[in-house]
Design a protein around this motif. Structure first.
Motif: not given
Length: 250
Positions: A192-193, A183-187, A176-178, A195-200
């Motif tokens: 792109p959101v 997600i935060l560092s990616g934003l 959960t922390i990672f 890509d972030l969600l699919a990757g994280c």
């Protein structure tokens, strides 16, 4: 969590858990090689793939607990980390790397070796020496696959073996922390959101390993493919996928 050694106890043997782990690993690696990350298939395959590392960390903690020769265990991991070095890089790059920085990418067996050393440090060192040793191993793991998390998973399994509730709570907290950090560092970096969600978010698929680990019955199980099958499968499947990538894309 105490595991009776009775052959009649229902559940999964160590061999059964490892087989599930390598099937999930193969699915994950096929996805990395050939399936777009931002796709339904990619998300599902990577989520299943997240089962692998926690299971292997759990079996490492069990192996450490039962091994009669720590040095031989560590040497075996070191040898297969070295054997897997080139296949892992070829798999990551889809062939020979064009950027020399890729040569610093180390594999999961390397990270498991560091996790094994962390178990030793956690048992035999105290105070600042223990913190420095484990912290140093976490730092070294940044070069490997599943950095830091694999060490934390392994320590959690070993430390909280007798307290299932605490073990599960810490286990869920780690991804959960990672995931939130990623997600935060990616934003903040402007990714792109989608890509972030699919990757994280597939990272939370690690929790799927908990029901499997909970069914472990404390037995080694049959020697599927022989004693060395699980060691050799890792570099062999990476090399095969790398060859297929080179044939398909080049």
């Amino acid at each position: 969590m105490e595991y009776p050694a009775s052959d009649k106890r229902p559940g999964l043997t160590g061999g059964g858990l490892k087989l599930i782990a390598i099937v999930c690993m193969l699915i994950d690696h096929i996805a990395w090689a050939f399936v777009p990350t931002v796709s339904a298939a990619g998300i599902v395959m990577h989520t299943l793939g997240r089962i692998t590392a926690p299971v292997m960390c759990f079996m490492l903690a069990e192996g450490y607990r039962h091994t009669s020769n720590f040095r031989r265990y560590a040497r075996r991991l070191a040898i297969f980390a070295a054997v897997s070095y080139l296949p892992f890089i070829l798999f990551l790059e889809g062939g020979l790397p064009e950027d020399s920085s890729a040569l610093l990418s180390l594999n999961m067996i390397y990270t498991l070796l560091l996790a094994l050393l962390a178990l030793w440090a956690d048992e035999y060192l105290e105070g600042a020496d223990r913190l420095m040793a484990i912290g140093g191993l976490c730092f070294l793991s940044l070069l490997g696959d599943w950095p830091v998390m694999a060490i934390l998973y392994t320590l959690n399994f070993a430390r909280n073996r007798g307290d299932k509730k605490r073990m599960v709570g810490i286990f869920i907290l780690i991804p959960t922390i990672f995931t939130l950090y990623s997600i935060l560092s990616g934003l903040l970096s402007g990714y792109p959101v989608d890509d972030l969600l699919a990757g994280c978010l597939p990272q939370m698929g690690t929790v799927l390993s908990l029901p499997l680990i909970g069914r472990y019955n404390g037995k080694k199980g049959g020697k599927t493919g022989g004693k060395w099958f699980f060691y050799w499968f890792y570099p062999a499947h990476l090399l095969l996928l790398a060859i297929i990538q080179m044939a398909v894309y080049r």
